[in-house]
Scaffold this motif. Structure first.
Motif, PDB file in Angstrom:
ATOM      1  N   THR A   1      47.758  43.493  39.275  1.00 64.50           N
ATOM      2  CA  THR A   1      46.976  43.216  40.499  1.00 64.50           C
ATOM      3  C   THR A   1      45.525  42.905  40.121  1.00 64.50           C
ATOM      4  N   PHE A   2      44.990  43.757  39.244  1.00 65.94           N
ATOM      5  CA  PHE A   2      43.606  43.571  38.802  1.00 65.94           C
ATOM      6  C   PHE A   2      43.426  42.213  38.117  1.00 65.94           C
ATOM      7  N   LEU A   3      44.380  41.876  37.228  1.00 68.93           N
ATOM      8  CA  LEU A   3      44.250  40.613  36.490  1.00 68.93           C
ATOM      9  C   LEU A   3      44.346  39.409  37.435  1.00 68.93           C
ATOM     10  N   ILE A   4      45.220  39.504  38.430  1.00 68.59           N
ATOM     11  CA  ILE A   4      45.342  38.404  39.399  1.00 68.59           C
ATOM     12  C   ILE A   4      44.014  38.218  40.140  1.00 68.59           C
ATOM     13  N   VAL A   5      43.431  39.356  40.571  1.00 69.75           N
ATOM     14  CA  VAL A   5      42.136  39.297  41.273  1.00 69.75           C
ATOM     15  C   VAL A   5      41.073  38.700  40.346  1.00 69.75           C
TER      16      VAL A   5
ATOM     17  N   LEU B   1      33.762  48.112  33.146  1.00 67.06           N
ATOM     18  CA  LEU B   1      33.655  47.897  31.702  1.00 67.06           C
ATOM     19  C   LEU B   1      33.193  49.183  31.015  1.00 67.06           C
ATOM     20  N   LYS B   2      32.202  49.834  31.624  1.00 63.76           N
ATOM     21  CA  LYS B   2      31.683  51.075  31.032  1.00 63.76           C
ATOM     22  C   LYS B   2      32.746  52.176  31.114  1.00 63.76           C
ATOM     23  N   ILE B   3      33.447  52.216  32.259  1.00 63.37           N
ATOM     24  CA  ILE B   3      34.450  53.281  32.439  1.00 63.37           C
ATOM     25  C   ILE B   3      35.604  53.121  31.437  1.00 63.37           C
ATOM     26  N   PHE B   4      36.031  51.855  31.195  1.00 62.50           N
ATOM     27  CA  PHE B   4      37.097  51.632  30.206  1.00 62.50           C
ATOM     28  C   PHE B   4      36.732  52.323  28.895  1.00 62.50           C
ATOM     29  N   LEU B   5      35.473  52.135  28.501  1.00 59.00           N
ATOM     30  CA  LEU B   5      35.057  52.621  27.182  1.00 59.00           C
ATOM     31  C   LEU B   5      34.657  54.093  27.178  1.00 59.00           C
ATOM     32  N   PHE B   6      33.965  54.520  28.235  1.00 57.73           N
ATOM     33  CA  PHE B   6      33.408  55.881  28.190  1.00 57.73           C
ATOM     34  C   PHE B   6      34.204  56.927  28.971  1.00 57.73           C
TER      35      PHE B   6
ATOM     36  N   PHE C   1      41.277  44.676  27.242  1.00 61.55           N
ATOM     37  CA  PHE C   1      40.832  44.697  28.637  1.00 61.55           C
ATOM     38  C   PHE C   1      39.315  44.567  28.741  1.00 61.55           C
ATOM     39  N   ALA C   2      38.640  45.393  27.930  1.00 63.98           N
ATOM     40  CA  ALA C   2      37.169  45.380  27.962  1.00 63.98           C
ATOM     41  C   ALA C   2      36.654  43.998  27.584  1.00 63.98           C
ATOM     42  N   LEU C   3      37.309  43.373  26.623  1.00 66.44           N
ATOM     43  CA  LEU C   3      36.888  42.039  26.176  1.00 66.44           C
ATOM     44  C   LEU C   3      37.076  41.009  27.292  1.00 66.44           C
ATOM     45  N   ILE C   4      38.235  41.076  27.948  1.00 69.61           N
ATOM     46  CA  ILE C   4      38.512  40.129  29.046  1.00 69.61           C
ATOM     47  C   ILE C   4      37.462  40.293  30.151  1.00 69.61           C
ATOM     48  N   VAL C   5      37.185  41.561  30.510  1.00 66.44           N
ATOM     49  CA  VAL C   5      36.223  41.822  31.586  1.00 66.44           C
ATOM     50  C   VAL C   5      34.823  41.349  31.183  1.00 66.44           C
ATOM     51  N   LYS C   6      34.464  41.602  29.926  1.00 60.60           N
ATOM     52  CA  LYS C   6      33.140  41.187  29.427  1.00 60.60           C
ATOM     53  C   LYS C   6      32.994  39.658  29.511  1.00 60.60           C
TER      54      LYS C   6
ATOM     55  N   LYS D   1      30.886  34.925  32.438  1.00 65.20           N
ATOM     56  CA  LYS D   1      31.187  33.662  33.112  1.00 65.20           C
ATOM     57  C   LYS D   1      30.633  33.700  34.555  1.00 65.20           C
ATOM     58  N   ILE D   2      30.866  34.830  35.221  1.00 65.28           N
ATOM     59  CA  ILE D   2      30.395  34.944  36.610  1.00 65.28           C
ATOM     60  C   ILE D   2      28.864  34.861  36.661  1.00 65.28           C
ATOM     61  N   LYS D   3      28.214  35.605  35.746  1.00 66.61           N
ATOM     62  CA  LYS D   3      26.765  35.698  35.803  1.00 66.61           C
ATOM     63  C   LYS D   3      26.061  34.418  35.361  1.00 66.61           C
ATOM     64  N   TYR D   4      26.657  33.714  34.401  1.00 67.93           N
ATOM     65  CA  TYR D   4      25.946  32.571  33.859  1.00 67.93           C
ATOM     66  C   TYR D   4      26.461  31.224  34.342  1.00 67.93           C
TER      67      TYR D   4
END
Lengths: 203, 111
Positions: A123-127, A146-151, A189-194, A199-202
């Protein structure tokens, strides 16, 4: 706060618009800067010094935090239902990854949690890949993900691994292999989100 | 007396209508529009507050914008003009506005 030059003001405004895409933010900031210069030039024509004119214009200009808030309120959907639904969908990946970690403590495949976790992650990936317009609240949520995945997920999965070892009086090999794969999935996952966030920001 | 929510919303709606009306006549930049509004006591707006509104109107494709250089090294200016869709929206809003004023006036006259 009083500002002594335009850059200070623009830099503060930029900070408050942190979660707006760069292209949109820069267009807005350029326009504000042009307005400020225009007004300062006008006051300078009335024989005010550059410093006094700048201070006066900035003192009378809308506070940067308020202006950023006005910008977000004007330009993004403030429907709480829509916002909370999209935030839930964005967070589904986090919850899904949490479900996947249950097998670590069980020491065997827990198919119910794996199925549920996989569905939530899908679901997340589709979104993530189909959503075209991201509002600042959604961008902020994704950054937080992203932070939660890692920390959060990494230490919690380690804790579950430790619990499994304690319960079984030694390292459970299944849990060891599973946690390595789990961390690998988390990294992907973290890499995909990063990448998506950049992409969204720039864009 | 502080302006209440109704008054603020009404003023905001009218300011938006006036912005569209102003740029329907000729392309204008934000500073110019702010100056024009601030010359009318009922339409005064905080310095800078016009830009979030202009951005939304542009996002709605009611306004079109373009940057233009100024003479004698002044800052570049971002001009706005009304699009065809914007013209339709403006005309529709004028109808709604006029009808609302008529209804309120007629009801007031009945009292």
């Amino acid at each position: 706060m009083s500002y002594s030059n335009i850059n200070e003001y623009i830099s503060d405004l930029k900070k408050y618009l942190n979660n707006v895409s760069n292209k949109e933010k820069n267009s807005f900031l350029n326009e504000i800067e042009a307005h400020l210069i225009e007004k300062i030039n006008e006051l300078k024509k009335k024989n005010l010094s550059d410093d006094i004119a700048t201070r006066e214009v900035l003192a009378n200009f809308e506070n940067p935090e308020k202006l950023a808030q006005e910008y977000i309120n004007e330009n993004y959907d403030n429907d709480p239902f829509k916002n909370s639904t999209s935030i839930y969908l964005i967070n589904s990946g986090l919850v899904g990854l949490g479900f996947l970690a249950i097998s670590i403590v069980r020491g065997e495949f827990d198919w119910a949690s794996i199925t549920l976790g996989t569905l939530l992650i899908l679901t997340f990936l589709i979104v993530l890949f189909t959503k075209k317009i991201w509002n600042p609240i959604e961008i902020r949520t994704l950054s937080l993900n992203l932070k939660i995945f890692l920390f959060l997920h990494v230490p919690v999965s380690t804790l579950l691994f430790w619990i499994a070892a304690k319960m079984n009086n030694g390292i459970v090999m299944f849990s060891l292999y599973y946690i390595i794969i789990y961390w690998f999935v988390l990294s992907i996952f973290a890499l995909i989100v990063k990448i998506k966030l950049n992409k969204i920001k720039y864009e | 007396m502080d302006a209440d929510k109704w008054e603020l919303q009404l003023r905001k709606g009218i300011i938006e209508l006036v912005i569209m009306l102003l740029v329907s006549k000729k392309p204008l930049y934000g500073y110019q529009i702010t100056q024009t509004l601030n010359n009318i006591p009922q339409l005064q707006i905080s310095d800078g507050s016009i830009y979030p509104i202009l951005k939304r109107l542009e996002k709605n494709k009611w306004l079109y914008s373009f940057w233009e250089e100024t003479e004698r090294g002044g800052p570049r200016r971002k001009y706005y003009e009304l699009t065809n869709i914007g013209e339709e929206v403006l005309s529709e809003r004028f109808n709604i506005f006029n009808q609302s004023v008529e209804v309120v006036n007629s009801l007031k006259g009945d009292e």
